[in-house]
Scaffold this active site. Structure first.
Site, PDB file in Angstrom:
ATOM      1  N   GLU A 135       0.852  -1.287  -0.143  1.00 16.38           N
ATOM      2  CA  GLU A 135       0.117   0.100   0.114  1.00 16.38           C
ATOM      3  C   GLU A 135       0.864   1.261   0.129  1.00 16.38           C
ATOM      4  OE1 GLU A 135      -1.738  -0.472   3.837  1.00 16.38           O
ATOM      5  OE2 GLU A 135      -3.282  -2.196   3.009  1.00 16.38           O
ATOM      6  N   LYS A 137       2.336   4.429   1.039  1.00 21.29           N
ATOM      7  CA  LYS A 137       2.495   5.165   2.187  1.00 21.29           C
ATOM      8  C   LYS A 137       2.017   6.539   2.094  1.00 21.29           C
ATOM      9  CE  LYS A 137       4.690   5.242   6.721  1.00 21.29           C
ATOM     10  NZ  LYS A 137       4.909   6.581   6.969  1.00 21.29           N
ATOM     11  N   ASP A 139       1.728  10.487   3.726  1.00 23.37           N
ATOM     12  CA  ASP A 139       2.011  10.976   5.018  1.00 23.37           C
ATOM     13  C   ASP A 139       0.983  12.015   5.275  1.00 23.37           C
ATOM     14  OD1 ASP A 139       3.430  11.773   7.059  1.00 23.37           O
ATOM     15  OD2 ASP A 139       4.975  13.302   5.980  1.00 23.37           O
ATOM     16  N   TYR A 246      -6.806   1.388   5.846  1.00 19.61           N
ATOM     17  CA  TYR A 246      -5.933   0.365   5.728  1.00 19.61           C
ATOM     18  C   TYR A 246      -5.755  -0.478   6.807  1.00 19.61           C
ATOM     19  CZ  TYR A 246      -3.181   4.178   7.962  1.00 19.61           C
ATOM     20  OH  TYR A 246      -2.676   5.020   8.781  1.00 19.61           O
ATOM     21  N   LYS A 334      10.945   3.000   2.378  1.00 16.41           N
ATOM     22  CA  LYS A 334      11.040   4.403   2.054  1.00 16.41           C
ATOM     23  C   LYS A 334      11.662   4.648   0.787  1.00 16.41           C
ATOM     24  CE  LYS A 334       8.800   6.072   5.906  1.00 16.41           C
ATOM     25  NZ  LYS A 334       9.580   7.317   6.638  1.00 16.41           N
ATOM     26  N   CYS A 428      33.776  21.987  27.265  1.00 14.96           N
ATOM     27  CA  CYS A 428      32.194  21.988  26.947  1.00 14.96           C
ATOM     28  C   CYS A 428      31.863  23.398  26.800  1.00 14.96           C
ATOM     29  CB  CYS A 428      31.467  21.519  28.202  1.00 14.96           C
ATOM     30  SG  CYS A 428      29.488  21.857  28.402  1.00 14.96           S
ATOM     31  N   CYS A 431      29.415  24.698  29.842  1.00 14.97           N
ATOM     32  CA  CYS A 431      29.905  24.875  31.342  1.00 14.97           C
ATOM     33  C   CYS A 431      31.371  25.027  31.435  1.00 14.97           C
ATOM     34  CB  CYS A 431      29.488  23.858  32.245  1.00 14.97           C
ATOM     35  SG  CYS A 431      30.226  21.987  31.947  1.00 14.97           S
ATOM     36  N   CYS A 446      30.958  15.950  27.759  1.00 12.43           N
ATOM     37  CA  CYS A 446      31.237  17.017  28.890  1.00 12.43           C
ATOM     38  C   CYS A 446      31.422  16.143  30.092  1.00 12.43           C
ATOM     39  CB  CYS A 446      30.038  18.168  29.001  1.00 12.43           C
ATOM     40  SG  CYS A 446      30.015  19.112  30.688  1.00 12.43           S
ATOM     41  N   CYS A 452      26.751  20.926  35.074  1.00 10.26           N
ATOM     42  CA  CYS A 452      26.498  21.591  33.561  1.00 10.26           C
ATOM     43  C   CYS A 452      25.075  22.030  33.193  1.00 10.26           C
ATOM     44  CB  CYS A 452      26.939  20.571  32.682  1.00 10.26           C
ATOM     45  SG  CYS A 452      26.806  21.113  30.890  1.00 10.26           S
TER      46      CYS A 452
HETATM   47  S1  IVH Z   1      -0.377   0.608   8.878  1.00 10.89           S
HETATM   48  C1  IVH Z   1       0.580  -1.517  12.485  1.00 10.89           C
HETATM   49  N1  IVH Z   1      -0.759   1.383   6.458  1.00 10.89           N
HETATM   50  O1  IVH Z   1       2.282   5.380   8.576  1.00 10.89           O
HETATM   51  C2  IVH Z   1       0.282  -0.962  11.430  1.00 10.89           C
HETATM   52  N2  IVH Z   1       0.266   2.787   8.144  1.00 10.89           N
HETATM   53  O2  IVH Z   1       4.513   4.898  10.387  1.00 10.89           O
HETATM   54  C3  IVH Z   1       0.391   0.488  11.441  1.00 10.89           C
HETATM   55  N3  IVH Z   1       0.580   5.041   7.280  1.00 10.89           N
HETATM   56  O3  IVH Z   1       0.926   5.912  11.878  1.00 10.89           O
HETATM   57  C4  IVH Z   1      -0.015   1.138  10.492  1.00 10.89           C
HETATM   58  N4  IVH Z   1       0.023   4.495   5.073  1.00 10.89           N
HETATM   59  O4  IVH Z   1       0.064   7.210   9.801  1.00 10.89           O
HETATM   60  C5  IVH Z   1      -0.263   1.751   7.916  1.00 10.89           C
HETATM   61  N5  IVH Z   1      -1.075   1.846   4.188  1.00 10.89           N
HETATM   62  C6  IVH Z   1      -0.737   2.302   5.362  1.00 10.89           C
HETATM   63  C7  IVH Z   1      -0.275   3.557   5.876  1.00 10.89           C
HETATM   64  C8  IVH Z   1       0.097   3.713   7.171  1.00 10.89           C
HETATM   65  C9  IVH Z   1       0.411   5.621   5.684  1.00 10.89           C
HETATM   66  C10 IVH Z   1       1.420   5.743   8.400  1.00 10.89           C
HETATM   67  C11 IVH Z   1       0.301   5.854   9.575  1.00 10.89           C
HETATM   68  C12 IVH Z   1       0.914   5.169  10.553  1.00 10.89           C
HETATM   69  C13 IVH Z   1       2.455   5.372  10.094  1.00 10.89           C
HETATM   70  C14 IVH Z   1       3.647   4.458  10.770  1.00 10.89           C
END
Ligand code: IVH
Length: 701
Positions: A135, A137, A139, A246, A334, A428, A431, A446, A452
């Site tokens: 899926e 991802k 943000d 998801y 990523k 440091c 301090c 330090c 400190c």
């Molecule tokens: S699954 C245990 N599926 O990524 C499963 N997360 O780094 C956890 N996110 O907080 C989430 N797309 O905000 C899942 N297809 C996807 C996602 C997804 C984006 C985000 C989500 C989560 C974060 C985790």
């Protein structure tokens, strides 16, 4: 009250389109000051200096410049202060099942390692097939939607993973959140997904905001979060928010046998599921998918930063479970880091809470993959020397995911004349104590310890941070402010702040309401779970996971304290017990012993304990069982499950798993070829069981 109906002289203004970057930065700075001055005059002194129309014109001008130069938006920008509700004001909602995060992979090798780990945990052969769902991802911000008998009843943000903010009313304004599930639905289900804003909706929103003199959002994620978390739901209703579902939290009945079948159910119920989601049957297919989505990324209607791969079989997901806050059955792969070049203007050396000196680069601000970066870590002195980074150099900068931006290399062809190699300080900067670097270590520290000031303030910042005491409204800036005022010497002083409510209210930038909220937020934290308490102390190498291990093992504060003091004696039973906790080990045991050998540390802890209620460790996810509270040792090789799976199961049942057999051991599970530990158990009269008996005890089917 209306502003004063007197005209003030209009500043001679250049059209925004004609401003250079330098002009814009200077004007934003003076606007920030000017608007703050009028805010004070209006809100605190009830004595406005300019008319409402003039004030609005200043804000519009500010917003217009920010819209043209988003990379120049200042941290103290006026548009950040008004119009958007702060994060307080929402009721808290506890998730029935915690909302977890994901571990990251950055290349095919790390993805392969994730698969290998899962196979090892499940005791599968190295070539065994694994099926995934991929899926994209996004943000955005994750939310948890609770449905009872098919009706939407509650919705919350992720928050700290255990409890989030109640944004039910806001979610009801979103057409993407079904008020009623279509077709048959369970009595109870938690459905998780990502709320986000498309690129087009984000741009349109910022245009409208600029025209209205309102806040400009830095990126779609902030826009989505800012739009959902509005105390005035009419504002949320006017924003275009999207949602892809998801994941699942608690459910009153089994919904599906696979994640792909669950996604199908989500669609039937009326949710949008990312149309690019796909079932895959091998690592090779995953790598191909990653490449394809990476190529399509720029053309998508929304921002993504990677792909999430989840093992499809839900029975396997259950067996794999979690480690810390991330599942063993999913990973976020990523996309490669984004890079940019800029000029390094200065190197500052920061002192962390454990005394570590960290060099930080101050950069000419530059946009890297949608985020404005003005600082980057240089790691340590060896790294600076290795890359020969000098002040004045043009450097290549990179950021990936949430990690701190890094300096990758120097563009030596663009080095100006007259630069000199950087000399790392041996004292440091905070301090003046000697900063020592033990042989074999990369970090210089330090030696000022408790004297400190930099270490003291960093420890306080750590103490109030989210995974620690998580005090709303008490962030880094406020801690520094109160520290500089001389109000905070040790952590116990934080709990004396409520007594200063009136003084705080009278400070610049504060008021009665914010001072009252802060006092309440602090009072609310007088009750704290043991693991958070331990983590908050900021002991070297005691992160969240180790703090949980310790809290779980020692159960309550008094016992933990006694055992830690006993463990300061080398060779004591307490020290060896500490070192034998799986995941702790002798090196961390030594770190703890060192901390407890310092009387001032113990005094600080006792002072806190006198004012707090420290709750015994909750047995996370554990059920009461015959194994609750028992200490178990596994030895020899197990046939039907891997060692990590056996350990995870024992812990889920409330047992402690350790490595060495002692008088305190309750049970030793003997795998094939068990050796010295079996003999030791026999000598001490500790109960032993076979693997089959263990399966029976632990309730395997
Ligand atoms: S699954 C245990 N599926 O990524 C499963 N997360 O780094 C956890 N996110 O907080 C989430 N797309 O905000 C899942 N297809 C996807 C996602 C997804 C984006 C985000 C989500 C989560 C974060 C985790």
């Amino acid at each position: 009250m209306s502003r004063k109906p007197r005209a003030a002289a209009a500043p001679d203004q250049h059209p925004v389109e004609e401003l250079t970057e330098g002009d814009a930065a200077a004007e934003l700075e003076s606007l920030a000051k000017e608007i703050a001055k009028h805010d004070r005059a209006y809100h605190q002194q009830d004595a406005p200096i300019i008319t409402d129309a003039e004030y609005d014109a200043l804000r519009r001008r500010n917003a217009a410049i920010e819209a043209r130069f988003p990379e120049l938006i200042r941290p103290d920008s006026p548009s950040n202060r008004v119009g958007d509700a702060p994060a307080t004001g929402f009721a808290k909602l506890r998730h029935r099942q915690p909302m977890l995060s994901l571990d990251n992979a950055f290349d095919a090798a790390e993805f392969a390692e994730f698969c290998a780990r899962a196979r090892r945990f499940l005791g599968l052969a190295a070539e065994a097939k694994l099926s995934f769902v991929a899926e994209p991802k996004i943000d955005g911000l994750s939310i948890n939607l609770t449905y009872e008998n098919g009706r939407f009843v509650r919705g919350a943000t992720r928050g700290d993973g255990m409890e989030g903010e109640d944004v039910t009313a806001n979610l009801r304004t979103m057409s993407a959140v079904p008020q009623q599930l279509h077709g048959a639905a369970p009595a109870l289900i938690e459905i998780r997904g990502e709320v986000f804003m498309t690129k087009a909706d984000f741009l349109a929103l910022n245009e409208a905001q600029a025209a209205a003199g309102q806040k400009i959002f830095a990126n779609p994620r902030n826009a989505a979060a800012g739009s959902l978390r509005q105390l005035d739901v009419r504002i949320t209703a006017g924003r275009r928010l999207s949602l892809f579902a998801y994941a699942m939290g608690e459910a009153s009945e089994a919904i599906a046998a696979t994640h792909s079948a669950y996604l199908t159910r989500l669609k039937q119920w009326g949710f949008a599921v990312n149309p690019l989601s796909a079932p895959l049957t091998s690592e090779q297919e995953a790598a191909a998918f990653q490449e394809r989505i990476g190529a399509e990324r720029a053309g998508l209607g929304y921002d993504i930063d990677g792909v999430v791969y989840k093992i499809d079989d839900l029975a396997l997901q259950r067996r794999l479970g979690f480690v810390g806050r991330a599942p063993r059955w999913a990973i976020a792969w990523k996309f490669p880091a984004e890079q940019a070049t800029t000029v390094l203007e200065d190197i500052r050396v920061q002192v962390g809470r454990t005394g570590a000196l960290t060099p930080v680069a101050t950069l000419q601000p530059v946009n890297v993959g949608g985020v404005l970066v003005a600082r980057a870590t240089l790691h340590n002195e060896d790294e600076i020397a290795r890359k020969d980074v000098r002040i004045g150099d043009t450097v290549v900068l990179q950021r990936a995911g949430d990690v701190i931006p890094q300096i990758v290399s120097v563009v030596t062809e663009r080095r100006p004349p007259g630069t000199v190699p950087y000399v790392f300080p041996d004292h440091c900067p905070a301090c003046g104590s000697v900063a020592a670097r033990p042989a074999g270590e990369v970090v210089r520290r330090c030696t000022g310890g408790l004297i400190c000031p930099a270490q003291r303030v960093e420890r306080l910042i750590h103490f109030v941070s989210r995974p620690a005491f998580d005090i709303d409204g008490l962030g880094e800036k406020t801690v520094r402010e109160f520290y500089d005022e001389g109000w905070l010497h040790g952590p116990a002083d934080l709990f004396r702040l409520p007594a200063r409510e009136a003084e705080i209210a009278a400070r610049e930038g504060w008021g009665r309401v914010s001072a009252r909220n802060l006092a309440r937020a602090i009072e609310a934290r007088r009750r704290v779970p043991l693991d958070r308490f331990i983590y908050a102390l900021g002991i070297r190498r005691i992160g969240e996971a180790n703090a949980r291990l310790l809290a779980h093992h020692f159960h309550d504060f008094a016992n933990w304290r006694t055992q830690m003091l006993a463990a300061t004696t080398i060779g004591s039973e307490a020290r060896s017990e500490l070192g034998s906790i799986l995941g702790i080990g002798p090196a961390i045991a030594e770190e703890l012993a060192e901390f407890f050998s310092e009387p001032r540390n113990v005094a600080a802890i006792d002072e806190l304990a006198a004012t707090l209620t420290i709750e015994p460790a909750a047995q996370a996810n554990a059920v009461e069982s015959a194994l609750t509270g028992k200490t178990v040792v596994f030895t020899g090789s197990l046939e039907s499950m891997s060692r990590p799976e056996a350990k995870a199961r024992a812990e889920a049942l409330g047992a402690k798993v350790t490595d060495t057999v002692s008088k305190k051991t309750d049970l030793v599970v003997l795998g094939a070829d068990a050796g010295s530990k079996a003999r030791r158990a026999a000598e001490l009269g500790v109960r032993t069981v076979t693997e089959a008996e263990w399966r029976e005890l632990a309730g395997y089917s």
